[in-house]
Design a protein around this motif. Structure first.
Motif, PDB file in Angstrom:
ATOM      1  N   ILE A   1       0.867  -1.178   0.000  1.00  0.00           N
ATOM      2  CA  ILE A   1       0.000   0.000   0.000  1.00  0.00           C
ATOM      3  C   ILE A   1       0.902   1.226   0.000  1.00  0.00           C
ATOM      4  CG2 ILE A   1      -1.737   1.323   1.259  1.00  0.00           C
ATOM      5  CD1 ILE A   1      -2.790  -1.261   2.408  1.00  0.00           C
ATOM      6  N   THR A   2       0.692   2.083  -0.957  1.00  0.00           N
ATOM      7  CA  THR A   2       1.435   3.335  -1.033  1.00  0.00           C
ATOM      8  C   THR A   2       0.442   4.485  -1.034  1.00  0.00           C
ATOM      9  OG1 THR A   2       1.454   3.306  -3.449  1.00  0.00           O
ATOM     10  CG2 THR A   2       3.326   2.289  -2.327  1.00  0.00           C
ATOM     11  N   GLY A   3       0.948   5.663  -0.789  1.00  0.00           N
ATOM     12  CA  GLY A   3       0.054   6.803  -0.801  1.00  0.00           C
ATOM     13  C   GLY A   3       0.738   8.086  -0.399  1.00  0.00           C
ATOM     14  N   ASN A   4      -0.061   9.101  -0.219  1.00  0.00           N
ATOM     15  CA  ASN A   4       0.425  10.431   0.113  1.00  0.00           C
ATOM     16  C   ASN A   4      -0.545  11.047   1.123  1.00  0.00           C
ATOM     17  OD1 ASN A   4       0.192  13.631  -0.793  1.00  0.00           O
ATOM     18  ND2 ASN A   4       2.284  12.861  -0.738  1.00  0.00           N
ATOM     19  N   VAL A   5       0.014  11.804   2.079  1.00  0.00           N
ATOM     20  CA  VAL A   5      -0.818  12.467   3.085  1.00  0.00           C
ATOM     21  C   VAL A   5      -0.545  13.963   3.009  1.00  0.00           C
ATOM     22  CG1 VAL A   5      -1.469  12.615   5.512  1.00  0.00           C
ATOM     23  CG2 VAL A   5      -0.656  10.435   4.575  1.00  0.00           C
ATOM     24  N   THR A   6      -1.587  14.743   2.800  1.00  0.00           N
ATOM     25  CA  THR A   6      -1.462  16.205   2.755  1.00  0.00           C
ATOM     26  C   THR A   6      -2.489  16.829   3.694  1.00  0.00           C
ATOM     27  OG1 THR A   6      -2.990  16.403   0.888  1.00  0.00           O
ATOM     28  CG2 THR A   6      -0.638  16.202   0.377  1.00  0.00           C
ATOM     29  N   TYR A   7      -2.265  18.090   4.002  1.00  0.00           N
ATOM     30  CA  TYR A   7      -3.216  18.814   4.839  1.00  0.00           C
ATOM     31  C   TYR A   7      -3.260  20.271   4.394  1.00  0.00           C
ATOM     32  CZ  TYR A   7       0.604  21.059   7.465  1.00  0.00           C
ATOM     33  OH  TYR A   7       1.698  21.817   7.825  1.00  0.00           O
ATOM     34  N   THR A   8      -4.337  20.941   4.720  1.00  0.00           N
ATOM     35  CA  THR A   8      -4.495  22.359   4.393  1.00  0.00           C
ATOM     36  C   THR A   8      -3.996  23.198   5.559  1.00  0.00           C
ATOM     37  OG1 THR A   8      -6.412  21.896   3.006  1.00  0.00           O
ATOM     38  CG2 THR A   8      -6.125  24.167   3.776  1.00  0.00           C
ATOM     39  N   ARG A   9      -3.079  24.103   5.272  1.00  0.00           N
ATOM     40  CA  ARG A   9      -2.516  24.955   6.316  1.00  0.00           C
ATOM     41  C   ARG A   9      -3.003  26.392   6.147  1.00  0.00           C
ATOM     42  NH1 ARG A   9       1.320  24.052  10.051  1.00  0.00           N
ATOM     43  NH2 ARG A   9       1.899  25.921  11.200  1.00  0.00           N
TER      44      ARG A   9
ATOM     45  N   SER B   1     -11.846  -3.106   2.259  1.00  0.00           N
ATOM     46  CA  SER B   1     -11.960  -3.753   0.953  1.00  0.00           C
ATOM     47  C   SER B   1     -10.999  -4.929   0.920  1.00  0.00           C
ATOM     48  CB  SER B   1     -11.657  -2.769  -0.180  1.00  0.00           C
ATOM     49  OG  SER B   1     -10.315  -2.318  -0.097  1.00  0.00           O
ATOM     50  N   ILE B   2     -11.208  -5.830  -0.050  1.00  0.00           N
ATOM     51  CA  ILE B   2     -10.361  -7.017  -0.178  1.00  0.00           C
ATOM     52  C   ILE B   2      -9.539  -6.876  -1.446  1.00  0.00           C
ATOM     53  CG2 ILE B   2     -10.309  -9.528  -0.357  1.00  0.00           C
ATOM     54  CD1 ILE B   2     -13.013  -9.602   1.041  1.00  0.00           C
ATOM     55  N   PRO B   3      -8.289  -6.467  -1.313  1.00  0.00           N
ATOM     56  CA  PRO B   3      -7.469  -6.203  -2.506  1.00  0.00           C
ATOM     57  C   PRO B   3      -6.821  -7.473  -3.053  1.00  0.00           C
ATOM     58  CG  PRO B   3      -6.297  -5.561  -0.531  1.00  0.00           C
ATOM     59  CD  PRO B   3      -7.614  -6.104  -0.075  1.00  0.00           C
ATOM     60  N   GLU B   4      -6.556  -7.438  -4.333  1.00  0.00           N
ATOM     61  CA  GLU B   4      -5.851  -8.519  -5.002  1.00  0.00           C
ATOM     62  C   GLU B   4      -4.491  -8.074  -5.536  1.00  0.00           C
ATOM     63  OE1 GLU B   4      -6.742 -11.643  -5.216  1.00  0.00           O
ATOM     64  OE2 GLU B   4      -8.642 -11.363  -4.177  1.00  0.00           O
ATOM     65  N   SER B   5      -4.203  -6.778  -5.410  1.00  0.00           N
ATOM     66  CA  SER B   5      -2.946  -6.255  -5.955  1.00  0.00           C
ATOM     67  C   SER B   5      -2.547  -5.029  -5.147  1.00  0.00           C
ATOM     68  CB  SER B   5      -3.114  -5.902  -7.437  1.00  0.00           C
ATOM     69  OG  SER B   5      -4.125  -4.913  -7.593  1.00  0.00           O
ATOM     70  N   ASP B   6      -1.422  -4.438  -5.506  1.00  0.00           N
ATOM     71  CA  ASP B   6      -0.943  -3.247  -4.812  1.00  0.00           C
ATOM     72  C   ASP B   6      -1.992  -2.131  -4.896  1.00  0.00           C
ATOM     73  OD1 ASP B   6       1.339  -4.654  -4.351  1.00  0.00           O
ATOM     74  OD2 ASP B   6       2.581  -3.556  -5.791  1.00  0.00           O
ATOM     75  N   GLN B   7      -2.077  -1.350  -3.826  1.00  0.00           N
ATOM     76  CA  GLN B   7      -3.099  -0.321  -3.727  1.00  0.00           C
ATOM     77  C   GLN B   7      -2.475   1.044  -3.426  1.00  0.00           C
ATOM     78  OE1 GLN B   7      -6.702  -1.145  -3.975  1.00  0.00           O
ATOM     79  NE2 GLN B   7      -5.609  -2.890  -4.882  1.00  0.00           N
ATOM     80  N   THR B   8      -3.198   2.096  -3.797  1.00  0.00           N
ATOM     81  CA  THR B   8      -2.818   3.468  -3.461  1.00  0.00           C
ATOM     82  C   THR B   8      -3.911   4.073  -2.598  1.00  0.00           C
ATOM     83  OG1 THR B   8      -1.563   3.771  -5.508  1.00  0.00           O
ATOM     84  CG2 THR B   8      -2.269   5.756  -4.344  1.00  0.00           C
ATOM     85  N   VAL B   9      -3.515   4.538  -1.423  1.00  0.00           N
ATOM     86  CA  VAL B   9      -4.477   5.139  -0.496  1.00  0.00           C
ATOM     87  C   VAL B   9      -3.931   6.505  -0.072  1.00  0.00           C
ATOM     88  CG1 VAL B   9      -5.755   4.914   1.662  1.00  0.00           C
ATOM     89  CG2 VAL B   9      -5.183   2.859   0.330  1.00  0.00           C
ATOM     90  N   ASN B  10      -4.557   7.564  -0.534  1.00  0.00           N
ATOM     91  CA  ASN B  10      -4.147   8.921  -0.199  1.00  0.00           C
ATOM     92  C   ASN B  10      -5.069   9.511   0.864  1.00  0.00           C
ATOM     93  OD1 ASN B  10      -2.105   8.923  -2.195  1.00  0.00           O
ATOM     94  ND2 ASN B  10      -3.579   9.484  -3.768  1.00  0.00           N
TER      95      ASN B  10
END
Length: 676
Positions: free
Chosen positions: A65-73, A207-216
């Protein structure tokens, strides 16, 4: 796989229980997280080993699982003269930034075999991750295919650098003064299924994944956070009710990112160098009379003990009202948070013989002057502005704190023992380092490079060499030792050759502007505050020198506490940290000695007053002598009998303790009587 007997299973269950006990005691986010992962893995593996009622082997294929985390400043707004007026209200000037160093956790619903051989589905934490400097994360091990999966963003961050300590943002509705133990205080989380979807009704939407996922994760201004127990997944079950939500939004990552930014530049934003955690309490609508703070004596909050260590507690004002006054929300305000983080950094260097109060008075002990004064100087440098948040709780910038402005001080209050003086001097140093002519402009201030003055902020005691090249500390730190550091030879990795900017021809008039006498760096590091008691002192043979203690310049400040109804109250007291109330000494021990330690005062101390001795900087084990309790105590100190030319040096700090009454000038002699 062979059958596992009931006895074997019982023993295995006992071992699991012991491991779970370890997990519950070990509160460090990294250690406890790893322990929890180990427990989950062992528990699930053991369950599958008992195949009598097993649903079959787990799918051993994994995915990432890869992803990015951002926030509003929300930034500060500045007027045409570069003076901040408060938080920006024009949303077009808000910025989206990476949330750095924040904790992510992966959970999966997996089968667990119970002692009665029944099988149940339970949620288990199977993997951990952190975002990098760009807010990106990758979690690539331990996540199995074909199982319900979700990712949890937690209100936890790990600072960069060698002290990879964690900060928890706690959501306790009672705030920092809650009666709950630290391990029972909730934190914040946001959850998304492995396919990136979310739910406002299902606590474990997956969810039930079958492959690499992206969660931002994109955290907006007022997005809801779930309020959950810090280890909500223990004991393991298959479903949870939907928890309370709080619209704390991007304020949570804003606080954590301020800590990351400070640590990225200065190396540490914690009030300790290792072995603890920082728990900041932030709950929208909850503020304290004390305002934004970190308590540097963990024992003040007994609830901060987690079973193995004391945590450092702090609080960030989050709006609401205090004493009928509407209070600001300081989550986005670097001008409010940076002085705290700087004070943390300076405290963690363990060069100060006092517990900081966060009150920058004008006649402090020399080492405490640095901690309280440099905290504001460091904050201004990292904020790239001489204006910090002011004391008005309703509007921190009406007016702001201008660290350059010493006009309210009498001439005698400007000098080497004045914390406001040190803060103003620091700003001048930052301008000179960038060749900016004072006062400079907002555009010029924004070119300041905080890294350039790191050496000045790294407290260094003066030393001399003795015996087998032993570096012996000869004095406490002071503004003199730090100004001397500006003339040291540039080191590899430093971003400015400070010696080029600060020769004596520059330092002498600059220091004189602030009533700080300066001649040369060599003179600056000569002992001026610490008496040398020699080697193996023995009061039975030669009495130690007598010192005079005075509270003439003592100033009362507020103490904050809870009354019997659990309401925060304040009272005035003397913190006993002025320069006349403390004396420093050092001596060498060539042999291991047991001493009888005592003090003698003239006149006798009045009721409620005492003398406090701290040996080798151990502030939590001070020796206190009063008129009614003056009996000698045993003190064991190490020497170096294997090399008498290189004895072990010990430091003593002595001070008056009289929080309610001004003690007349007092002559104090310390007795160190060798018993063996």
């Amino acid at each position: 796989m062979p059958w596992v007997s009931q006895f074997d299973f019982a023993m295995l269950g006992f071992a699991f229980a012991q491991l779970l006990g370890v997990i519950m005691v070990v509160r460090s986010s990294w250690l406890r997280g790893c322990a929890a992962l180990l427990f989950s893995a062992v528990l699930l593996a053991a369950g599958l080993a008992c195949h009598k009622s097993s649903p079959g082997p787990l799918n051993t294929q994994t995915f990432a699982i890869t992803g990015n985390v951002t926030y509003t400043r929300v930034p500060l707004h500045y007027d045409a003269n570069g003076v901040p007026t408060g938080l920006e209200t024009d949303s077009t000037k808000f910025t989206v930034l990476p949330a750095r160093g924040v904790r992510l956790r992966v959970f999966q619903l997996r089968p667990q075999t119970n002692p009665d051989y029944s099988v149940q589905q339970v949620w288990a934490m199977v993997a951990l991750g952190l975002t990098d400097i760009n807010g990106n994360y990758t979690i690539s091990s331990g996540i199995l295919k074909d199982y319900p999966t979700f990712v949890e963003l937690a209100s936890i961050a790990v600072q960069p650098g060698t002290n990879n300590a964690s900060t928890f943002i706690l959501a306790d509705p009672a705030g920092v003064y809650s009666s709950a133990r630290v391990i029972d205080r909730p934190n914040y989380v946001i959850r998304k299924a492995a396919d990136g979807s979310s739910s406002s009704t299902d606590a474990t939407h997956s969810s039930i994944p079958e492959s690499d996922q992206t969660v931002n994760f994109t955290v907006g201004l007022n997005d809801p956070w779930l309020v959950v127990r810090q280890d909500w997944w223990n004991p393991a079950v298959g479903s949870f009710p939907y928890p309370e939500t709080v619209a704390a939004g991007s304020r949570i990552p804003a606080i954590l990112d301020a800590i990351y930014s400070f640590a990225y530049i200065f190396g540490n934003a914690m009030p300790f160098s290792s072995g603890s955690e920082l728990d900041l309490h932030y709950r929208p609508g909850v503020s304290t009379r004390r305002g934004d703070f970190v308590e540097y004596n963990p024992l003040v909050f007994p609830q901060s003990y987690d079973g193995s260590i004391y945590h450092y507690f702090g609080s960030i004002n989050a709006g609401g009202t205090v004493d009928g006054v509407v209070t600001s929300d300081d989550a986005y305000d670097l001008g409010a948070l940076a002085p705290i983080l700087a004070r943390n950094n300076l405290t963690a260097q363990h060069k100060c013989n006092f517990i900081p109060t966060g009150v920058p008075t004008t006649s402090l002990a020399p080492d405490l002057t640095l901690v309280e004064g440099l905290a504001y100087g460091m904050a201004a440098v990292i904020a790239q502005s001489p204006y910090l948040a002011g004391p008005n709780p309703a509007n921190r910038y009406s007016p702001p704190l201008d660290i350059r402005d010493l006009s309210a001080l009498a001439p005698a209050q400007v000098g080497p023992y004045s914390a406001p003086t040190i803060a103003a001097l620091t700003w001048d140093l930052a301008l000179i380092d960038q060749s900016i002519t004072a006062p400079g402009t907002l555009a010029q201030w924004q070119t300041l490079v905080p890294n350039n003055l790191i050496r000045f902020f790294a407290l260094r005691s003066p030393v001399t060499t003795q015996g087998s090249n032993l570096a012996v500390i000869t004095d406490c730190v002071s503004i003199y030792t730090q100004l001397a550091r500006l003339q040291e030879t540039e080191s590899i990795g430093e971003t400015s050759n400070l010696a080029n900017f600060f020769p004596d021809s520059v330092l002498t008039p600059l220091a004189a502007k602030y009533n700080i006498p300066w001649s040369t760096a060599a003179n600056a590091i000569l002992p001026r505050y610490t008496a040398n008691w020699g080697t193996d002192p023995n009061s039975l043979v030669n009495p130690l020198p007598t010192s005079t203690f005075s509270m003439a310049q003592a100033v009362k400040i507020n103490r904050y506490y809870l009354d019997t109804q659990g309401v925060e109250q304040t009272s005035l007291y003397y913190p006993n940290n002025s320069k006349g109330e403390a004396v420093y000494a050092s001596f060498a021990s060539s042999l291991d000695h047991t001493y009888n330690l005592s003090v003698h005062t003239v006149p006798v101390l009045p009721p409620g007053a005492a003398m406090e001795l701290v040996v080798d900087g151990n502030l939590q084990q001070a020796y206190v002598f009063s008129a009614g309790n003056s009996a000698p105590v045993s003190l064991v100190l190490a020497g170096n009998p294997s090399d008498l030319t290189t004895p072990i040096w010990h430091a003593i700090r002595i001070r008056v303790l009289s929080p309610t009454t001004v003690v007349p000038d007092t002559q104090v002699s310390v007795q160190l009587a060798i018993l063996n």
